[in-house]
Design a protein around this motif. Structure first.
Motif, PDB file in Angstrom:
ATOM      1  N   VAL A 133      45.141  55.389  33.777  1.00 25.36           N
ATOM      2  CA  VAL A 133      44.248  54.890  32.729  1.00 25.36           C
ATOM      3  C   VAL A 133      45.080  53.888  31.941  1.00 25.36           C
ATOM      4  CG1 VAL A 133      42.729  55.434  30.806  1.00 25.36           C
ATOM      5  CG2 VAL A 133      43.084  57.132  32.622  1.00 25.36           C
ATOM      6  N   MET A 134      44.733  52.616  32.058  1.00 23.35           N
ATOM      7  CA  MET A 134      45.572  51.544  31.513  1.00 23.35           C
ATOM      8  C   MET A 134      44.842  50.762  30.428  1.00 23.35           C
ATOM      9  SD  MET A 134      47.190  48.231  33.485  1.00 23.35           S
ATOM     10  CE  MET A 134      48.763  48.944  33.966  1.00 23.35           C
ATOM     11  N   VAL A 135      45.459  50.693  29.260  1.00 30.69           N
ATOM     12  CA  VAL A 135      44.959  49.887  28.156  1.00 30.69           C
ATOM     13  C   VAL A 135      45.658  48.531  28.180  1.00 30.69           C
ATOM     14  CG1 VAL A 135      45.211  49.608  25.652  1.00 30.69           C
ATOM     15  CG2 VAL A 135      44.217  51.708  26.574  1.00 30.69           C
ATOM     16  N   SER A 136      44.876  47.466  28.020  1.00 28.23           N
ATOM     17  CA  SER A 136      45.471  46.130  27.920  1.00 28.23           C
ATOM     18  C   SER A 136      44.508  45.189  27.199  1.00 28.23           C
ATOM     19  CB  SER A 136      45.790  45.565  29.304  1.00 28.23           C
ATOM     20  OG  SER A 136      46.372  44.267  29.197  1.00 28.23           O
ATOM     21  N   HIS A 137      45.074  44.201  26.518  1.00 27.42           N
ATOM     22  CA  HIS A 137      44.258  43.138  25.945  1.00 27.42           C
ATOM     23  C   HIS A 137      44.095  42.003  26.954  1.00 27.42           C
ATOM     24  CE1 HIS A 137      48.341  41.669  25.458  1.00 27.42           C
ATOM     25  NE2 HIS A 137      47.841  40.457  25.376  1.00 27.42           N
ATOM     26  N   ASP A 138      44.810  42.090  28.061  1.00 26.95           N
ATOM     27  CA  ASP A 138      44.884  40.996  29.035  1.00 26.95           C
ATOM     28  C   ASP A 138      43.999  41.314  30.243  1.00 26.95           C
ATOM     29  OD1 ASP A 138      45.585  39.117  30.957  1.00 26.95           O
ATOM     30  OD2 ASP A 138      47.674  39.037  30.331  1.00 26.95           O
ATOM     31  N   LEU A 139      42.895  40.597  30.349  1.00 30.11           N
ATOM     32  CA  LEU A 139      41.973  40.831  31.464  1.00 30.11           C
ATOM     33  C   LEU A 139      42.597  40.469  32.804  1.00 30.11           C
ATOM     34  CD1 LEU A 139      38.622  39.646  29.883  1.00 30.11           C
ATOM     35  CD2 LEU A 139      39.086  41.914  30.776  1.00 30.11           C
ATOM     36  N   GLY A 140      43.587  39.567  32.791  1.00 29.23           N
ATOM     37  CA  GLY A 140      44.280  39.229  34.028  1.00 29.23           C
ATOM     38  C   GLY A 140      45.029  40.423  34.595  1.00 29.23           C
ATOM     39  N   VAL A 141      45.730  41.141  33.719  1.00 23.41           N
ATOM     40  CA  VAL A 141      46.455  42.348  34.127  1.00 23.41           C
ATOM     41  C   VAL A 141      45.487  43.404  34.643  1.00 23.41           C
ATOM     42  CG1 VAL A 141      47.820  44.298  33.265  1.00 23.41           C
ATOM     43  CG2 VAL A 141      48.440  41.963  32.627  1.00 23.41           C
ATOM     44  N   ILE A 142      44.407  43.616  33.900  1.00 22.58           N
ATOM     45  CA  ILE A 142      43.440  44.644  34.269  1.00 22.58           C
ATOM     46  C   ILE A 142      42.765  44.316  35.602  1.00 22.58           C
ATOM     47  CG2 ILE A 142      41.218  45.677  33.636  1.00 22.58           C
ATOM     48  CD1 ILE A 142      43.579  46.836  32.094  1.00 22.58           C
ATOM     49  N   SER A 143      42.388  43.057  35.795  1.00 28.47           N
ATOM     50  CA  SER A 143      41.713  42.684  37.045  1.00 28.47           C
ATOM     51  C   SER A 143      42.651  42.838  38.239  1.00 28.47           C
ATOM     52  CB  SER A 143      41.184  41.248  36.962  1.00 28.47           C
ATOM     53  OG  SER A 143      42.243  40.317  36.880  1.00 28.47           O
ATOM     54  N   HIS A 144      43.953  42.662  38.001  1.00 25.12           N
ATOM     55  CA  HIS A 144      44.942  42.805  39.070  1.00 25.12           C
ATOM     56  C   HIS A 144      45.217  44.274  39.397  1.00 25.12           C
ATOM     57  CE1 HIS A 144      48.553  42.198  41.462  1.00 25.12           C
ATOM     58  NE2 HIS A 144      49.231  42.960  40.632  1.00 25.12           N
TER      59      HIS A 144
END
Length: 250
Positions: free
Chosen positions: A194-205
């Motif tokens: 379960v990963m929190v991020s403000h960066d959609l690039g990181v999340i999409s990867h």
């Protein structure tokens, strides 16, 4: 059908009179990498901390591996199943403890005896050799500290990793290394993220599905590949996509 690893139902967290989480619900499947995105103050880190027992939730239900938890109380079994990696590799490790001591502590708490083998294996898994075992955290770079933090989380062989912006405090060149390390660990161990991020690039990867949060509520949940295809419904998600630095179209 894949079993549910972690379930949050109608979770409410307040600080004084501020409602940080307003009846949040989501389900994460076993072996899935699930992302949570949103602007600063949206409640995403509060949600992760409430799952970990670092924030009290007033109402709602948390279920992990079939067991229910409430408030902030967590037992030893919970921490064998769920571990967390924090955003700040400088603040999450005790500055006066050696790497050996940092890795030994969770093993001692949970009664493991084969500590030397486990510590050596943990250091090897995160790409640091035994030469790092007796260094202090102030002798390590930010990327090395985050590798130790990941080793500390993995050393108990958990099933679920909670990742709170695990690379945002690191240089861009190091970020990719840490993300690749995490992804390799997930594949080899069959972990749930379960990963929190403000960066959609990181999340999409990194993630299979994601929830978009705003003002303490889940706006929508969808498969990560829907980002590239623009297959989402909320205007807020569209605004996030435009604003997210680092997101690149495939």
């Amino acid at each position: 059908m894949t079993a549910t690893a972690l379930s949050v139902s109608d979770m409410v967290v307040t600080f004084d009179e501020f409602v940080a989480l307003n009846h949040v619900s989501l389900d994460v499947r076993e072996g899935e990498s699930f992302g949570i995105v949103g602007e600063s103050g949206s409640g995403k880190s509060t949600l992760l901390r409430a799952v970990a027992g670092l924030n009290v939730f007033e109402s709602g239900r948390l279920t992990v591996a079939g067991r229910s938890y409430s408030g902030a109380k967590r037992d030893r079994d919970f921490y064998r199943t769920v571990q967390m990696v924090f955003q700040d590799p400088y603040g999450s490790l005790h500055p006066r403890q050696t790497v050996d001591r940092l890795l030994l502590e969770p093993l001692a708490i949970h009664g493991f005896t084969d500590v030397d083998v486990r510590i050596a294996r943990a250091l090897d898994e995160v790409g640091l050799g035994s030469g790092f075992r007796f260094r202090y955290s102030h002798q390590l770079s930010g990327g090395q500290r985050q590798r130790i933090a990941i080793a500390r989380a993995l050393i108990l062989e958990p099933k679920i990793l909670l990742l709170d912006e695990p690379t945002s405090a690191l240089d861009a060149s190091i970020q990719a290394e840490i993300l690749n390390l995490l992804e390799q660990a997930r594949r080899e161990r069959g972990l749930t993220f379960v990963m929190v991020s403000h960066d959609l690039g990181v999340i999409s990867h990194m993630c299979d599905r994601l929830a978009v949060m705003r003002k303490g509520e889940v706006v929508e949940t969808f498969a990560a590949d829907a980002l590239e295809k623009r297959e989402f419904s909320a205007d807020y998600t569209r605004q996030l996509l435009v604003a997210s630095e680092g997101f690149r179209r495939g």
